[in-house]
Design a protein around this motif. Structure first.
Motif, PDB file in Angstrom:
ATOM      1  N   MET A  98     -44.519 -13.721  15.994  1.00  0.00           N
ATOM      2  CA  MET A  98     -45.235 -12.966  14.953  1.00  0.00           C
ATOM      3  C   MET A  98     -46.450 -12.251  15.542  1.00  0.00           C
ATOM      4  O   MET A  98     -46.750 -11.115  15.173  1.00  0.00           O
ATOM      5  CB  MET A  98     -45.650 -13.881  13.802  1.00  0.00           C
ATOM      6  N   LEU A  99     -47.145 -12.905  16.456  1.00  0.00           N
ATOM      7  CA  LEU A  99     -48.312 -12.280  17.070  1.00  0.00           C
ATOM      8  C   LEU A  99     -47.923 -11.015  17.831  1.00  0.00           C
ATOM      9  O   LEU A  99     -48.621 -10.008  17.785  1.00  0.00           O
ATOM     10  CB  LEU A  99     -49.022 -13.257  18.007  1.00  0.00           C
ATOM     11  N   PHE A 100     -46.791 -11.057  18.522  1.00  0.00           N
ATOM     12  CA  PHE A 100     -46.353  -9.889  19.289  1.00  0.00           C
ATOM     13  C   PHE A 100     -46.007  -8.704  18.386  1.00  0.00           C
ATOM     14  O   PHE A 100     -45.943  -7.577  18.849  1.00  0.00           O
ATOM     15  CB  PHE A 100     -45.157 -10.237  20.178  1.00  0.00           C
ATOM     16  N   GLU A 101     -45.797  -8.932  17.115  1.00  0.00           N
ATOM     17  CA  GLU A 101     -45.503  -7.837  16.190  1.00  0.00           C
ATOM     18  C   GLU A 101     -46.763  -7.148  15.681  1.00  0.00           C
ATOM     19  O   GLU A 101     -46.685  -6.073  15.104  1.00  0.00           O
ATOM     20  CB  GLU A 101     -44.670  -8.360  15.022  1.00  0.00           C
ATOM     21  N   LEU A 102     -47.922  -7.746  15.889  1.00  0.00           N
ATOM     22  CA  LEU A 102     -49.174  -7.133  15.450  1.00  0.00           C
ATOM     23  C   LEU A 102     -49.528  -5.952  16.356  1.00  0.00           C
ATOM     24  O   LEU A 102     -49.487  -6.070  17.583  1.00  0.00           O
ATOM     25  CB  LEU A 102     -50.317  -8.154  15.494  1.00  0.00           C
ATOM     26  N   LYS A 103     -49.898  -4.828  15.761  1.00  0.00           N
ATOM     27  CA  LYS A 103     -50.265  -3.651  16.552  1.00  0.00           C
ATOM     28  C   LYS A 103     -51.489  -3.903  17.421  1.00  0.00           C
ATOM     29  O   LYS A 103     -51.622  -3.344  18.494  1.00  0.00           O
ATOM     30  CB  LYS A 103     -50.531  -2.463  15.631  1.00  0.00           C
ATOM     31  N   SER A 104     -52.372  -4.743  16.962  1.00  0.00           N
ATOM     32  CA  SER A 104     -53.618  -4.983  17.692  1.00  0.00           C
ATOM     33  C   SER A 104     -53.512  -6.116  18.712  1.00  0.00           C
ATOM     34  O   SER A 104     -54.480  -6.410  19.413  1.00  0.00           O
ATOM     35  CB  SER A 104     -54.751  -5.290  16.712  1.00  0.00           C
ATOM     36  N   PHE A 105     -52.360  -6.737  18.827  1.00  0.00           N
ATOM     37  CA  PHE A 105     -52.186  -7.861  19.738  1.00  0.00           C
ATOM     38  C   PHE A 105     -52.058  -7.348  21.174  1.00  0.00           C
ATOM     39  O   PHE A 105     -51.305  -6.428  21.450  1.00  0.00           O
ATOM     40  CB  PHE A 105     -50.941  -8.665  19.348  1.00  0.00           C
ATOM     41  N   CYS A 106     -52.806  -7.934  22.084  1.00  0.00           N
ATOM     42  CA  CYS A 106     -52.846  -7.464  23.479  1.00  0.00           C
ATOM     43  C   CYS A 106     -52.002  -8.298  24.432  1.00  0.00           C
ATOM     44  O   CYS A 106     -51.962  -8.019  25.615  1.00  0.00           O
ATOM     45  CB  CYS A 106     -54.282  -7.450  23.980  1.00  0.00           C
ATOM     46  N   LEU A 117     -48.686 -15.724  34.561  1.00  0.00           N
ATOM     47  CA  LEU A 117     -48.039 -14.471  34.186  1.00  0.00           C
ATOM     48  C   LEU A 117     -48.767 -13.873  32.993  1.00  0.00           C
ATOM     49  O   LEU A 117     -49.436 -14.584  32.247  1.00  0.00           O
ATOM     50  CB  LEU A 117     -46.575 -14.706  33.807  1.00  0.00           C
ATOM     51  N   TYR A 118     -48.610 -12.565  32.826  1.00  0.00           N
ATOM     52  CA  TYR A 118     -49.159 -11.875  31.661  1.00  0.00           C
ATOM     53  C   TYR A 118     -47.991 -11.290  30.888  1.00  0.00           C
ATOM     54  O   TYR A 118     -47.161 -10.585  31.439  1.00  0.00           O
ATOM     55  CB  TYR A 118     -50.132 -10.775  32.099  1.00  0.00           C
ATOM     56  N   PHE A 119     -47.928 -11.604  29.595  1.00  0.00           N
ATOM     57  CA  PHE A 119     -46.868 -11.123  28.714  1.00  0.00           C
ATOM     58  C   PHE A 119     -47.467 -10.079  27.766  1.00  0.00           C
ATOM     59  O   PHE A 119     -48.084 -10.430  26.772  1.00  0.00           O
ATOM     60  CB  PHE A 119     -46.282 -12.287  27.905  1.00  0.00           C
ATOM     61  N   PRO A 120     -47.310  -8.777  28.077  1.00  0.00           N
ATOM     62  CA  PRO A 120     -47.926  -7.743  27.240  1.00  0.00           C
ATOM     63  C   PRO A 120     -47.128  -7.381  25.995  1.00  0.00           C
ATOM     64  O   PRO A 120     -47.663  -6.750  25.086  1.00  0.00           O
ATOM     65  CB  PRO A 120     -48.017  -6.539  28.176  1.00  0.00           C
ATOM     66  N   GLY A 121     -45.870  -7.754  25.943  1.00  0.00           N
ATOM     67  CA  GLY A 121     -45.089  -7.351  24.783  1.00  0.00           C
ATOM     68  C   GLY A 121     -43.742  -8.044  24.725  1.00  0.00           C
ATOM     69  O   GLY A 121     -43.380  -8.843  25.586  1.00  0.00           O
ATOM     70  N   MET A 122     -42.998  -7.696  23.693  1.00  0.00           N
ATOM     71  CA  MET A 122     -41.703  -8.309  23.462  1.00  0.00           C
ATOM     72  C   MET A 122     -40.735  -7.234  22.978  1.00  0.00           C
ATOM     73  O   MET A 122     -41.097  -6.382  22.175  1.00  0.00           O
ATOM     74  CB  MET A 122     -41.848  -9.411  22.398  1.00  0.00           C
ATOM     75  N   LEU A 123     -39.520  -7.291  23.483  1.00  0.00           N
ATOM     76  CA  LEU A 123     -38.469  -6.408  23.007  1.00  0.00           C
ATOM     77  C   LEU A 123     -37.649  -7.146  21.961  1.00  0.00           C
ATOM     78  O   LEU A 123     -37.320  -8.314  22.142  1.00  0.00           O
ATOM     79  CB  LEU A 123     -37.549  -5.984  24.159  1.00  0.00           C
ATOM     80  N   ASN A 124     -37.356  -6.487  20.883  1.00  0.00           N
ATOM     81  CA  ASN A 124     -36.520  -7.055  19.811  1.00  0.00           C
ATOM     82  C   ASN A 124     -37.011  -8.414  19.318  1.00  0.00           C
ATOM     83  O   ASN A 124     -36.267  -9.389  19.338  1.00  0.00           O
ATOM     84  CB  ASN A 124     -35.065  -7.176  20.288  1.00  0.00           C
ATOM     85  N   PRO A 125     -38.264  -8.501  18.849  1.00  0.00           N
ATOM     86  CA  PRO A 125     -38.801  -9.807  18.443  1.00  0.00           C
ATOM     87  C   PRO A 125     -38.065 -10.442  17.269  1.00  0.00           C
ATOM     88  O   PRO A 125     -38.100 -11.654  17.109  1.00  0.00           O
ATOM     89  CB  PRO A 125     -40.253  -9.506  18.077  1.00  0.00           C
ATOM     90  N   ARG A 126     -37.387  -9.647  16.461  1.00  0.00           N
ATOM     91  CA  ARG A 126     -36.687 -10.208  15.300  1.00  0.00           C
ATOM     92  C   ARG A 126     -35.237 -10.578  15.584  1.00  0.00           C
ATOM     93  O   ARG A 126     -34.552 -11.085  14.715  1.00  0.00           O
ATOM     94  CB  ARG A 126     -36.754  -9.220  14.141  1.00  0.00           C
ATOM     95  N   SER A 127     -34.779 -10.307  16.787  1.00  0.00           N
ATOM     96  CA  SER A 127     -33.394 -10.637  17.121  1.00  0.00           C
ATOM     97  C   SER A 127     -33.278 -12.128  17.443  1.00  0.00           C
ATOM     98  O   SER A 127     -34.273 -12.835  17.578  1.00  0.00           O
ATOM     99  CB  SER A 127     -32.915  -9.798  18.305  1.00  0.00           C
ATOM    100  N   ARG A 128     -32.042 -12.575  17.592  1.00  0.00           N
ATOM    101  CA  ARG A 128     -31.818 -13.992  17.915  1.00  0.00           C
ATOM    102  C   ARG A 128     -32.237 -14.301  19.346  1.00  0.00           C
ATOM    103  O   ARG A 128     -32.510 -15.439  19.689  1.00  0.00           O
ATOM    104  CB  ARG A 128     -30.344 -14.343  17.721  1.00  0.00           C
ATOM    105  N   ASP A 129     -32.238 -13.260  20.196  1.00  0.00           N
ATOM    106  CA  ASP A 129     -32.571 -13.465  21.599  1.00  0.00           C
ATOM    107  C   ASP A 129     -33.587 -12.423  22.058  1.00  0.00           C
ATOM    108  O   ASP A 129     -33.262 -11.495  22.790  1.00  0.00           O
ATOM    109  CB  ASP A 129     -31.293 -13.378  22.446  1.00  0.00           C
ATOM    110  N   PRO A 130     -34.848 -12.561  21.608  1.00  0.00           N
ATOM    111  CA  PRO A 130     -35.861 -11.580  22.012  1.00  0.00           C
ATOM    112  C   PRO A 130     -36.186 -11.709  23.497  1.00  0.00           C
ATOM    113  O   PRO A 130     -35.980 -12.762  24.095  1.00  0.00           O
ATOM    114  CB  PRO A 130     -37.065 -11.955  21.154  1.00  0.00           C
TER     115      PRO A 130
END
Length: 168
Positions: A98-106, A117-130
Motif C-alpha cells: 500500500m505504501l508503494f502506491e502512494l505518490k509521495s512515497f520515496c 538495498l534500496y527499493f524505489p518502487g514496485m511494478l504491478n502492486p495489485r497483482s498476485r505477483d508484484p
C-alpha cells in the motif's frame, strides 16, 4: 565542493559519519544513516524550503511536521524501523504494498550488515505477483535523465526486479 555536487553522496556521508563515531566502511544501521542524512540536509541545504524529519522509535510527531509544512517547506519523513529479525515478516507485506502506491512515497532502504538495498518502487502492486525494483547502493548506476523512468525500468536487469518471495 563535494557537498554541492553530491550532498548526500558517500564522501559527505563518511565525513559526517565520523562525528557519529562511524569510520568510512563501517555499517550504518537505519537510525544512524537517517541521523547522518538529516544532519547533512540541515548543513548543506541542497534544496530551498526542504526539511527532513526523522521519526525515532516509530514515533511520528504530527505537530512537528505540520509546523514545517505551514512554513511552506517540503518535508521528507524517514522512519527507521525493523520489519523482522532476519527477513521481512509476512504481516508487513500488505502494508508495504500500500505504501508503494502512494505518490509521495520515496521507497524503502533495508538489509543486513554490509548488504543493503534500496527499493524505489514496485511494478504491478495489485497483482498476485508484484515485482519490487531495487538498487544496490554498493554499485554505481547510470543516472536517469529527466523523467525517463520507463526507460530506466526497462533497462534494469531481471536480477534487479525482486518478487514478493525475495522479501521473505
Amino acid at each position: 565542493e563535494q557537498d554541492e555536487v553530491a550532498p548526500f553522496g558517500i564522501h559527505s556521508i563518511a565525513r559526517v559519519g565520523v562525528t557519529h563515531r562511524r569510520k568510512p566502511g563501517d555499517w550504518y544501521g537505519p537510525q544512524a544513516i537517517c541521523n547522518v542524512l538529516h544532519e547533512l540536509n540541515k548543513k548543506v541545504k541542497p534544496l530551498p524550503d526542504f526539511s527532513m524529519v526523522v521519526c525515532i522509535d516509530g514515533n511520528v510527531f504530527l505537530d512537528k511536521i505540520y509546523k514545517k509544512v505551514q512554513r511552506g517547506n517540503g518535508v521528507y519523513i524517514v522512519m527507521p524501523v525493523r520489519l523482522g529479525l532476519n527477513q521481512v515478516e509476512p504481516e508487513y507485506l500488505d502494508c508495504l504494498k500500500m505504501l508503494f502506491e502512494l505518490k509521495s512515497f520515496c521507497g524503502v532502504a533495508g538489509g543486513q550488515d554490509y548488504k543493503a538495498l534500496y527499493f524505489p518502487g514496485m511494478l504491478n502492486p495489485r497483482s498476485r505477483d508484484p515485482s519490487l525494483l531495487y538498487l544496490d547502493p554498493h554499485f554505481v548506476n547510470v543516472a536517469v535523465p529527466g523523467k525517463r523512468v520507463n526507460y530506466w525500468i526497462d533497462s534494469l536487469k531481471s536480477s534487479e526486479r525482486a518478487t514478493a518471495d525475495h522479501w521473505l
